[in-house]
Motif scaffolding. Sequence first.
Motif, mmCIF file in Angstrom:
data_model
loop_
_atom_site.group_PDB
_atom_site.id
_atom_site.type_symbol
_atom_site.label_atom_id
_atom_site.label_comp_id
_atom_site.label_asym_id
_atom_site.label_seq_id
_atom_site.Cartn_x
_atom_site.Cartn_y
_atom_site.Cartn_z
ATOM 1 N N MET A 1 -19.171 4.943 -0.546
ATOM 2 C CA MET A 1 -19.354 4.387 -1.765
ATOM 3 C C MET A 1 -18.232 4.812 -2.637
ATOM 4 S SD MET A 1 -23.285 4.681 -2.664
ATOM 5 C CE MET A 1 -23.700 6.041 -2.158
ATOM 6 N N GLN A 2 -17.524 5.836 -2.524
ATOM 7 C CA GLN A 2 -16.309 6.374 -3.452
ATOM 8 C C GLN A 2 -15.551 5.402 -2.779
ATOM 9 O OE1 GLN A 2 -15.360 10.501 -3.875
ATOM 10 N NE2 GLN A 2 -17.139 10.766 -2.211
ATOM 11 N N ALA A 3 -15.265 4.736 -1.698
ATOM 12 C CA ALA A 3 -14.020 3.947 -1.512
ATOM 13 C C ALA A 3 -14.308 2.557 -2.271
ATOM 14 C CB ALA A 3 -13.959 3.618 0.153
ATOM 15 N N VAL A 4 -15.783 2.069 -2.214
ATOM 16 C CA VAL A 4 -15.939 0.642 -3.004
ATOM 17 C C VAL A 4 -15.674 0.863 -4.560
ATOM 18 C CG1 VAL A 4 -17.835 -0.778 -3.290
ATOM 19 C CG2 VAL A 4 -17.417 0.195 -1.111
ATOM 20 N N PHE A 5 -16.563 1.948 -5.151
ATOM 21 C CA PHE A 5 -16.470 2.037 -6.690
ATOM 22 C C PHE A 5 -15.468 2.910 -7.218
ATOM 23 C CE2 PHE A 5 -21.179 1.950 -5.541
ATOM 24 C CZ PHE A 5 -21.318 0.395 -5.964
ATOM 25 N N GLY A 6 -14.858 3.709 -6.273
ATOM 26 C CA GLY A 6 -13.666 4.684 -6.813
ATOM 27 C C GLY A 6 -14.409 6.079 -7.144
ATOM 28 N N PRO A 7 -13.811 7.123 -6.704
ATOM 29 C CA PRO A 7 -14.345 8.273 -6.951
ATOM 30 C C PRO A 7 -14.371 8.794 -8.519
ATOM 31 C CG PRO A 7 -12.215 8.745 -6.157
ATOM 32 C CD PRO A 7 -12.404 7.071 -6.021
ATOM 33 N N GLU A 8 -13.660 8.148 -9.433
ATOM 34 C CA GLU A 8 -13.729 8.526 -10.730
ATOM 35 C C GLU A 8 -14.284 7.432 -11.752
ATOM 36 O OE1 GLU A 8 -13.022 11.681 -11.495
ATOM 37 O OE2 GLU A 8 -12.441 12.073 -9.416
ATOM 38 N N THR A 9 -14.826 6.409 -11.118
ATOM 39 C CA THR A 9 -15.399 5.263 -12.044
ATOM 40 C C THR A 9 -16.634 5.787 -12.588
ATOM 41 O OG1 THR A 9 -14.193 3.557 -10.640
ATOM 42 C CG2 THR A 9 -16.061 3.005 -11.760
ATOM 43 N N ASN A 10 -16.795 5.628 -13.690
ATOM 44 C CA ASN A 10 -17.933 6.025 -14.394
ATOM 45 C C ASN A 10 -18.619 4.959 -15.173
ATOM 46 O OD1 ASN A 10 -16.568 5.941 -16.671
ATOM 47 N ND2 ASN A 10 -16.282 8.218 -16.885
#
Length: 204
Positions: A1-10
Amino acid sequence: MQAVFGPETNLEPDNLRCLLLVVTKNVTTDSPWPISSNPEAKYNGLTRKDCNLRIPLWQLVRASTAAPVYFPPEILQWDKSDPSKTFVFVDGGVTPHNNPAFLLYRMATEPAERFGSLQDARSFSLEFFAWYNDEHRHSGLGLLSSAVVHYGLAPEAIERRRAVLDAAYSAHPERFVRKPPQPLPAPKEVWINKQQPTPENKTQ
């Protein structure tokens, strides 16, 4: 999911194209937690150390889908400087607020977040309840709409689904490695708040 959303996207407004509501259960406090991206929401003030908007999106998605038994819970830190603000979360489907759309409707009608006028509320309700009753497929109703179940049309709908699934299996049985697909059954009973048996009502 980090690859899809981005690890820092909030949940901050610049990261999302629309408002978002995530429903999860805080196991630590044993309570449902609706978390929204509304910048005007009570716990979304950017001056707060425990601002909801700063939680990574991938973690919220993970927390709201951590079905007990199937997936491990998700641990979220609301304020890294305060250990008491670290909580354990599981799938919001185990709470009474499994339907985010209905929860949004309730939140919008709370005194602190009322509609602008009676006409505004009626306009929203006409559209919302038409969708909720006729279009929304409820997981608790075998993915049928409320209207289909209410008007006794569930058997016909389920047979139509069965025909589609049978055709899919006949065309590509290799895609179904365990068994032929079956449509979800219609519920025998539907409750919002099921009354628990007590000495007073168990004989009724």
